[in-house]
Design an enzyme around this catalytic site. Structure first.
Site, PDB file in Angstrom:
ATOM      1  CB  ALA A  68      36.413  39.515  45.557  1.00 60.30           C
ATOM      2  CB  CYS A  69      40.851  36.497  43.179  1.00 59.19           C
ATOM      3  SG  CYS A  69      40.218  36.058  41.549  1.00 59.19           S
ATOM      4  CB  THR A  70      43.982  40.283  41.553  1.00 56.22           C
ATOM      5  OG1 THR A  70      44.459  40.136  42.879  1.00 56.22           O
ATOM      6  CG2 THR A  70      44.448  41.592  40.985  1.00 56.22           C
TER       7      THR A  70
ATOM      8  N   GLY B 102      39.668  38.082  39.040  1.00 58.83           N
ATOM      9  CA  GLY B 102      38.229  37.873  39.083  1.00 58.83           C
ATOM     10  C   GLY B 102      37.713  36.866  38.083  1.00 58.83           C
TER      11      GLY B 102
ATOM     12  CB  THR C 262      36.500  34.852  42.275  1.00 58.96           C
ATOM     13  OG1 THR C 262      37.409  35.936  42.183  1.00 58.96           O
ATOM     14  CG2 THR C 262      35.215  35.314  42.926  1.00 58.96           C
TER      15      THR C 262
END
Lengths: 363, 105
Positions: free
Chosen positions: B8-10, B12, B16
């Site tokens: 999960a990244c900022t 998204g 990710t």
């Protein structure tokens, strides 16, 4: 505090912020663009005609923009204390909006309320029979109480007071040279992407507009477009290497948001690298604001960007030159100041040989 | 080794999914089994089931934001890394996990 603890604290603080930002971005896009479309359809006097399509869209967009800070605060608190943090976080955000201390108030409030809820969650020991009430009633209630106290006593008044002092200062400067006036206005907007500091400038411009002076509003419309436009152009076209892939994605929407004067489109960049981004956008927006004043750009509307151009004065060439110069300066400064981000191009094997520290948590 | 992971990244939308691909590539090269749940801005995809969790030897959480549903992994050995680590050093990550799990046994 040891070096490692410091690093952990910093990375968890930024994780909470990024969690909040990830939930906030779609809200900005929804509100900002709907508002701009409303302004485009309804024109200069969109808010004077309730019931028209332009009015409905503008109004709805405005309502969505009002949710931006509450969502940010709520999900910062959520990241810290999980679900019990959401209700108090929303409240602290709404209070920040009401007190006109927007982003900074919401961020500080979100963190404080989040940690407060986490503290209660982990330290308040209750009887087993009462336990189910903790997340449903006790934490939200105590958290809400903390949110209200924080905003009305602890952080609200000092932040609002600071803003009041700056507004007074700004008004007393109004009689000075036009360029300086516009530059200060633009610079304020560029510092925090139309956050609480920028609002000082925009409040004065909006106030003067109500008095029939349209110049500062024109400078504001132009200056507000510069930060997201410049950050978008810099991340997508001119200096890809200085941005993460996530930022490049944010950059594409930032260009669109910038065209429609949604300054907040620059926020993802500011939040990730404030010390390098702020000076660039502040200087660029200041130059645009100053030039727009000199060229006599005027605007009878507060929002819209290119959608406001048809109702503004001296758009061609005044506003266009002012915006272009500001964007070029900002992009140039970003190229000088931002640092490269190491890229990973090789598909086979690891991109980096750096020794990795892996800790497995066994429970 | 059976690996389950969440990325999960900022924003998204990009990191990710890059992290997911890199983890799968590295795991395949090293001869492990892996399933990666992505929590992007469209929501969770390829969701880890109860059986997945039960069978897993290790949980990798590669995230820059707080993930949803962490309580599913209660009692499982967990490794937390940033999305960048999963993208840049997936092999080393998996190798180190293997070493440490062996040392533990």
């Amino acid at each position: 505090m040891s070096e490692k603890n410091k690093k952990n604290l910093f990375s968890s603080l930024s994780k909470h912020m990024m969690t909040g930002v990830s939930y906030m971005i779609p809200v900005i896009a929804t509100g900002g663009i709907l508002q701009s479309i409303g302004a485009m359809i309804g024109g200069a006097t969109v808010l004077d005609h309730p019931g028209t399509i332009g009015y409905i869209l503008f109004n709805g967009g405005q309502a969505a923009m009002g949710l931006v800070v509450p969502i940010l605060a709520a999900f910062i608190a959520f990241s810290i204390s999980d679900r019990p943090g959401i209700a108090p976080g929303l409240l602290v955000g709404v209070l920040a909006v009401n007190m006109k201390i927007g982003f900074i108030g919401g961020i500080i409030g979100g963190y404080l309320v989040g940690y407060f809820c986490l503290f209660i969650k982990t330290h308040l020991k209750v009887h087993d029979a009462v336990k189910p009430l903790m997340p449903l009633l006790i934490i939200p209630l105590l958290g809400g109480l903390a949110a209200i106290l924080l905003m009305s006593v602890l952080i609200g008044p000092p932040l609002a007071g600071l803003q009041g002092i700056l507004i007074a200062l700004f008004k007393s400067m109004g009689s000075g040279s036009k360029f300086l006036f516009g530059a200060i206005l633009g610079g304020l907007v560029g510092i925090d992407m139309a956050g609480p500091i920028g609002k000082i400038g925009t409040t004065v411009a909006n106030g003067l507009m109500a008095d029939g002076i349209f110049g500062p509003e024109g400078a504001k419309v132009c200056a507000c477009m510069v930060p997201p436009l410049a950050l978008g152009i810099s991340s997508v076209f001119t200096n890809k290497k200085k941005y993460t892939e996530q930022e490049e994605v944010a950059g594409r929407s930032a260009i669109l948001l910038g065209l429609f004067q949604v300054t907040e489109g620059g926020l993802p960049f500011l939040l990730r690298d404030p010390l390098r981004v702020i000076p660039c956008t502040a200087i660029g927006a200041a130059i645009t604001g100053g030039l727009a004043m000199i060229f006599g750009v005027e605007s009878p509307v507060t929002m819209g960007g290119i959608a406001a151009f048809p109702v503004m004065k001296e758009v061609i060439p005044g506003a266009l030159i002012a915006i272009t110069v500001g964007v070029v300066v900002t992009v140039g400064l970003l190229a000088l100041i931002k640092k490269d981000i190491p890229q990973d191009e090789n598909a086979e094997g690891d991109a980096s040989d750096e020794e990795l520290e892996v800790t497995i948590e066994f429970k | 080794m059976k690996i389950i992971a969440i990325s999960a990244c900022t924003m998204g939308v990009a990191h990710t999914f890059i992290a997911k691909d890199k983890l799968i590539e590295a795991s395949d090269r090293l001869g492990h089994q892996i399933k990666v749940e992505t929590q992007g801005s469209v929501g969770a995809e390829n969701i880890l089931t109860e059986e997945d969790v039960k069978a897993a030897d290790i949980v990798i959480i590669a995230a820059d934001i707080n993930i949803n549903g962490e309580e599913r992994f209660k009692g499982k050995p967990i490794v937390r890394v940033s999305v960048t680590v999963a993208i840049k050093q997936p092999e080393q990550l998996i190798k180190k996990i293997e070493e440490q799990l062996k040392a533990k046994k």
